[in-house]
Design a protein around this motif. Structure first.
Motif, PDB file in Angstrom:
ATOM      1  N   ASN A   2       0.801  -1.209   0.000  1.00 56.17           N
ATOM      2  CA  ASN A   2       0.000   0.000   0.000  1.00 56.17           C
ATOM      3  C   ASN A   2       0.842   1.271   0.000  1.00 56.17           C
ATOM      4  O   ASN A   2       0.308   2.368   0.074  1.00 56.17           O
ATOM      5  CB  ASN A   2      -0.954   0.001   1.200  1.00 56.17           C
ATOM      6  CG  ASN A   2      -2.047  -1.051   1.020  1.00 56.17           C
ATOM      7  OD1 ASN A   2      -2.276  -1.519  -0.092  1.00 56.17           O
ATOM      8  ND2 ASN A   2      -2.681  -1.439   2.105  1.00 56.17           N
ATOM      9  N   PRO A   4       3.113   4.192  -1.629  1.00 55.87           N
ATOM     10  CA  PRO A   4       3.128   4.801  -2.966  1.00 55.87           C
ATOM     11  C   PRO A   4       4.271   4.219  -3.796  1.00 55.87           C
ATOM     12  O   PRO A   4       5.360   4.004  -3.283  1.00 55.87           O
ATOM     13  CB  PRO A   4       3.363   6.284  -2.677  1.00 55.87           C
ATOM     14  CG  PRO A   4       3.045   6.474  -1.243  1.00 55.87           C
ATOM     15  CD  PRO A   4       3.288   5.167  -0.565  1.00 55.87           C
ATOM     16  N   PRO A 339      -1.616   3.164 -10.099  1.00 59.42           N
ATOM     17  CA  PRO A 339      -1.225   4.475  -9.551  1.00 59.42           C
ATOM     18  C   PRO A 339      -0.366   5.265 -10.523  1.00 59.42           C
ATOM     19  O   PRO A 339       0.815   5.503 -10.294  1.00 59.42           O
ATOM     20  CB  PRO A 339      -0.448   4.110  -8.288  1.00 59.42           C
ATOM     21  CG  PRO A 339       0.068   2.742  -8.531  1.00 59.42           C
ATOM     22  CD  PRO A 339      -0.913   2.060  -9.423  1.00 59.42           C
ATOM     23  N   SER A 341      -0.165   8.671 -13.480  1.00 63.30           N
ATOM     24  CA  SER A 341      -0.744   9.964 -13.845  1.00 63.30           C
ATOM     25  C   SER A 341      -0.591  10.119 -15.358  1.00 63.30           C
ATOM     26  O   SER A 341       0.255   9.454 -15.963  1.00 63.30           O
ATOM     27  CB  SER A 341       0.003  11.089 -13.128  1.00 63.30           C
ATOM     28  OG  SER A 341       1.324  11.155 -13.618  1.00 63.30           O
TER      29      SER A 341
ATOM     30  N   HIS B  75      -6.036   2.469  -1.624  1.00 61.75           N
ATOM     31  CA  HIS B  75      -4.929   2.230  -2.543  1.00 61.75           C
ATOM     32  C   HIS B  75      -5.481   1.570  -3.811  1.00 61.75           C
ATOM     33  O   HIS B  75      -6.342   0.683  -3.717  1.00 61.75           O
ATOM     34  CB  HIS B  75      -3.895   1.318  -1.892  1.00 61.75           C
ATOM     35  CG  HIS B  75      -2.651   1.174  -2.713  1.00 61.75           C
ATOM     36  ND1 HIS B  75      -2.526   0.231  -3.701  1.00 61.75           N
ATOM     37  CD2 HIS B  75      -1.496   1.876  -2.680  1.00 61.75           C
ATOM     38  CE1 HIS B  75      -1.327   0.365  -4.251  1.00 61.75           C
ATOM     39  NE2 HIS B  75      -0.680   1.345  -3.647  1.00 61.75           N
ATOM     40  N   PRO B  76      -4.989   2.010  -4.989  1.00 64.18           N
ATOM     41  CA  PRO B  76      -5.520   1.450  -6.245  1.00 64.18           C
ATOM     42  C   PRO B  76      -5.435  -0.074  -6.295  1.00 64.18           C
ATOM     43  O   PRO B  76      -6.294  -0.717  -6.883  1.00 64.18           O
ATOM     44  CB  PRO B  76      -4.641   2.090  -7.317  1.00 64.18           C
ATOM     45  CG  PRO B  76      -4.080   3.307  -6.696  1.00 64.18           C
ATOM     46  CD  PRO B  76      -3.964   3.037  -5.233  1.00 64.18           C
ATOM     47  N   TYR B 105       2.173  -1.803  -9.512  1.00 64.56           N
ATOM     48  CA  TYR B 105       1.742  -1.688  -8.115  1.00 64.56           C
ATOM     49  C   TYR B 105       2.924  -1.798  -7.161  1.00 64.56           C
ATOM     50  O   TYR B 105       2.762  -2.078  -5.979  1.00 64.56           O
ATOM     51  CB  TYR B 105       0.690  -2.762  -7.812  1.00 64.56           C
ATOM     52  CG  TYR B 105      -0.589  -2.493  -8.571  1.00 64.56           C
ATOM     53  CD1 TYR B 105      -1.483  -1.525  -8.118  1.00 64.56           C
ATOM     54  CD2 TYR B 105      -0.877  -3.168  -9.746  1.00 64.56           C
ATOM     55  CE1 TYR B 105      -2.641  -1.252  -8.830  1.00 64.56           C
ATOM     56  CE2 TYR B 105      -2.023  -2.894 -10.464  1.00 64.56           C
ATOM     57  CZ  TYR B 105      -2.905  -1.938 -10.000  1.00 64.56           C
ATOM     58  OH  TYR B 105      -4.050  -1.652 -10.702  1.00 64.56           O
TER      59      TYR B 105
END
Lengths: 511, 308
Positions: A2, A4, A339, A341, B75-76, B105
């Motif tokens: 979890n 980043p 995650p 962009s 969280h994705p 991930y």
């Protein structure tokens, strides 16, 4: 899990994925490299010399001067030099000096020259022997100068008789302008020659005045007898008197024909006139190339960068189809769930495309050098320096091409739209930028259009470095200008691509 | 405890005069460890709802919560999605696809390798992991598609029409795999317009039509609302009041077969036999056909489910 995900890890993942996808589309990659090579090869074989330059309507007179420069001629120069000088002063022709007879014969045999004037190795010697006297060579015939008598010949292409005929006439006139004044001057010099005065004196019969008839016991006396009598047996005096007689004759004739300098020996001094124009002189450069592919032909200096630039921008097809396929498939949704962009995705997609484009550019330039014998810079410039000058241009072109590819790819929803938004504009821009037809062939008033295209600036930079003239020194200011313009285009394209991608990213499932 | 909560979710499509609502105030809950079915005909709004539930799209109205937090704040990787369209790169191998998905991930090194190998083994693709995905059969591609959704170790897995284009054998393998994952504690939302698949897999379902959830309950409960059919080949006459006592509605007699409509025919059948034989009527053969989801849907909406 979890935490980043770090930027560089995401970028690395995107890079490796995109790179694999790009290089595994082997057909497209082959087309990106092979197709331009085929274009370059076909055009390189089919196109003639002078590709990329406006056609010159003036007649080209090609000359090989085999007359040694130290031959005895006039004013310390060989007569071959004076013929070339005469041609050089002839208006409305292009004078081309070929290096040797072999080149001349090859050019005519391959129909690349209609005719070549060959000034033989004994030309000066034969001109020196030309004279109006019976013991000299008489170079004149009905048509002008009998070239074979003075060691000159014209090699003609039987397929281009008319052009060869015109060229022969130019050669004839030039020879006449060289031989005739020389012979006249030489003849006029003979007027003061003791032998000539002797002949003259013996042939001039003067009536004896009545008062002297008793003394001389004759009615007629020759000039020779008169001069002997005047010198009273003094031989020096008699020679002096004969010389005066010769000078007198010369002066009389000169006065009589005052518009001409009969002692001149050159056309300009004989006719007391100066050339009003002159030929454009060009040293022969072998622009035609050798062998099956015309290796080393000057046109490859234009063709290789032109098609390198054109096909750089056709990268849009490959990139567009990959991006469209992603958007149409679930992989787009997967990326959006991850995650990431839009900016990161753009960089991740753009970097491998940029790498492919740079590799494509380098491969085409390498093939240009190895297969087509092109130069990467002026002759004499170290190879490392040539490469160092070319690489920034390759990189800037690739950046602009990558930007355009990503912009079109983010605009298109289907493969057809990739063609409409990407390939078609890329082709039109390439046409306007001078990739297909060099801008030199554009009307003057339309050349500015090339500056509105990245292709035009790319070619400006490439052609500055790859000038067909091997002696040309590239202007780094011009190259830098081209690179800056390309970077500007790249910035605009990438900004547009980012804006599009961000919009698509936010649009969600309906994108 | 509810793992996933959708509260009055609304989704709109288009803009201007053409703007229309495709999901209308949908509220539902999916419990942790549940295998939940979302059933509806094509165009019912299932995929639009899925976009919102999985986080692909922000709802036009309402909220979605996952593990007690707004979905946008989770969280994705907590959401796994196997979309209806095959979501992998055909020019990458099965292993490369999984590695790429794992890297997105944050997985790397031995963790990534272990996760990838475990998933490949679980979907039966270990032997063909080195082949390009576009060389896989339809079933293998579907399995890879599901494995990719699991690479982030999600709390909930959305499977959107996972059996499209799959042969019956592969479909059974997929079902086994889904049951395995679910029995391992994974929460799964199974979206399909194939009602028999949903009925076979999911104890609890929601039925959507025209953007709304028209029913959400256990399958048995939904089926119990509708009448099935009971048929019996009789020897002799049955008592006239017997069907009424059992709640049977006569449908007619043909070739000796008497037919009735009733709720839960399987439960009623033994009672019918017992009472008939007490009255001297022998039941030689008996057939039951319970209500199906088609009937449930028809009963709820007045429209056929348009199962294909």
């Amino acid at each position: 899990m979890n935490e980043p995900v770090r930027f560089e890890r995401l970028l690395s993942a995107l890079w490796s994925k995109e790179w694999r996808l790009l290089i595994r589309d082997s057909r497209s990659l082959l087309l990106l490299v092979l197709l331009p090579l085929v274009f370059i090869l076909v055009l390189g074989v089919l196109l003639g010399e002078g590709f990329g330059r406006k056609a010159d309507d003036r007649i080209r007179v090609s000359v090989v001067d085999l007359d040694p420069s130290d031959s005895q001629g006039f004013d310390g120069k060989s007569w071959g030099y004076w013929v070339r000088e005469d041609l050089r002063q002839t208006s409305d022709i292009v004078l081309e000096i070929l290096p040797d007879l072999e080149t001349a014969e090859r050019l005519v045999a391959s129909h690349r020259r209609a005719a070549v004037m060959v000034i033989g190795p004994d030309f000066s010697q034969k001109i020196q022997a030309c004279s109006f006297l019976s013991d000299g060579i008489n170079p004149f015939v009905r048509d002008g100068v009998a070239m074979d008598r003075v060691g000159v010949r014209v090699i003609k292409d039987p397929r281009q008789i008319a052009t060869a005929g015109v060229m022969e006439q130019v050669a004839q006139v030039s020879l006449l302008r060289v031989v005739l004044p020389y012979m006249i001057g030489k003849a006029f010099e003979r007027l003061s020659d003791p032998d000539f005065i002797d002949i003259l004196a013996k042939n001039v019969n003067l009536p004896v005045p009545p008062a002297l008839k008793i003394v001389l016991r004759k009615d007629v006396i020759t000039l020779s007898e008169l001069l002997a009598m005047a010198s009273a047996g003094n031989e020096d005096l008699e020679r002096s008197l004969r010389a005066k007689a010769g000078a007198g004759v010369q002066k009389s004739i000169s006065t009589q024909f005052s518009r001409y300098n009969l002692l001149g020996k050159t056309w300009a001094t004989l006719t007391r006139s100066q050339a009003t124009g002159g030929a454009t002189e060009a040293d022969y450069i072998d622009e035609g190339g050798r062998g099956l592919f015309n290796r080393g032909a000057a046109r490859y200096q234009l063709l290789v960068p032109s098609y390198t630039v054109l096909f750089s921008f056709l990268l849009v097809m490959l990139v567009g189809s990959l991006v469209v396929a992603e958007r149409r498939q679930g992989t787009w949704q997967r990326l959006r769930l991850a995650p990431l962009s839009p900016g990161l995705l753009l960089v991740g997609k753009g970097l491998p495309v940029l790498a492919i484009s740079v590799v494509q550019g380098i491969l085409l330039l390498l093939a240009g050098k190895l297969v087509f014998g092109m130069r990467w810079g002026p002759e004499g410039m170290p190879m490392a320096w040539q490469v160092a000058q070319l690489l920034p241009v390759v990189l800037c072109v690739s950046l602009a091409a990558t930007g355009l590819a990503l912009l079109a790819a983010t605009m298109a929803r289907t493969e057809l739209q990739v063609a409409l938004y990407g390939a078609l504009p890329a082709l039109v821009l390439s046409l306007l930028g001078g990739c297909v037809l060099p801008t030199e062939l554009f009307p003057e008033s339309s050349r500015w259009i090339a500056n509105c295209t990245p292709q035009g600036w790319a070619l400006l930079a490439y052609r500055e470095l790859l000038d067909p003239d091997p002696a040309s020194t590239p202007s780094m200011a011009t190259v830098g200008q081209g690179c800056l313009a390309l970077l500007g285009f790249a910035g605009v394209f990438l900004a547009g691509a980012w804006w599009n991608l961000r919009r698509l990213w936010r649009a969600g499932a309906s994108a | 405890m509810a793992l996933l909560v959708a509260d009055k979710v609304g989704v709109w499509r288009g803009a201007g005069p053409g703007r229309r609502q495709v999901v209308r105030d949908v509220s539902l809950q999916v419990a942790s460890g549940e295998l939940f079915g979302l059933l509806g005909p094509n165009g019912a709004g299932k995929t639009s709802l899925l976009s919102v539930l999985s986080g692909l799209e922000v709802p036009g109205s309402g909220e979605v919560w996952l593990e007690g937090k707004p979905l946008a704040q989770t969280h994705p990787g907590r959401v796994g999605l196997a979309p209806q369209d095959l979501a992998f790169y055909g020019n990458l191998t099965g292993r490369e696809n999984l590695e790429f998905a794992g890297q997105l991930y944050g997985l790397a090194g031995a963790t990534l390798r272990d996760r990838v190998e475990r998933l490949l083994a679980s979907v039966g693709l270990a032997d063909s992991a080195g082949r390009l995905a576009n060389t896989y059969s339809g079933g293998m591609q579907r399995r890879l598609n599901m494995a990719l959704a699991l690479v982030s170790d999600p709390a909930i897995l959305f499977l959107d029409e996972p059996t499209v284009g799959v042969d019956p054998h592969s479909r059974n393998l997929l079902f086994e795999q889904i049951r395995d994952w679910n029995s391992g504690g994974l929460t799964i939302v199974y979206i399909s317009h194939y009602m028999e698949e949903v009925r076979e897999l999911c104890p609890r379902i929601a039925i959507m039509d025209h953007g709304q959830v028209v029913a959400c309950d256990r399958v048995e409960t939904l089926l119990a609302r509708e009448r099935g059919t009971l048929r019996a080949l009789l020897e002799g006459e049955i008592a006239a009041d017997l069907p009424g006592r059992l709640g049977l509605i006569p449908l007619g007699i043909q070739d000796g077969w008497a037919s009735w409509s009733c709720h839960e025919p399987d439960r009623i059948a033994p009672e019918l036999v017992r009472l008939a034989e007490q009255a001297g009527c022998r039941v030689r053969r008996l057939e039951t056909r319970p209500a199906d989801l088609q009937q449930v849907f028809l009963g709820l909406t007045g429209n056929a489910l348009r199962d294909e």
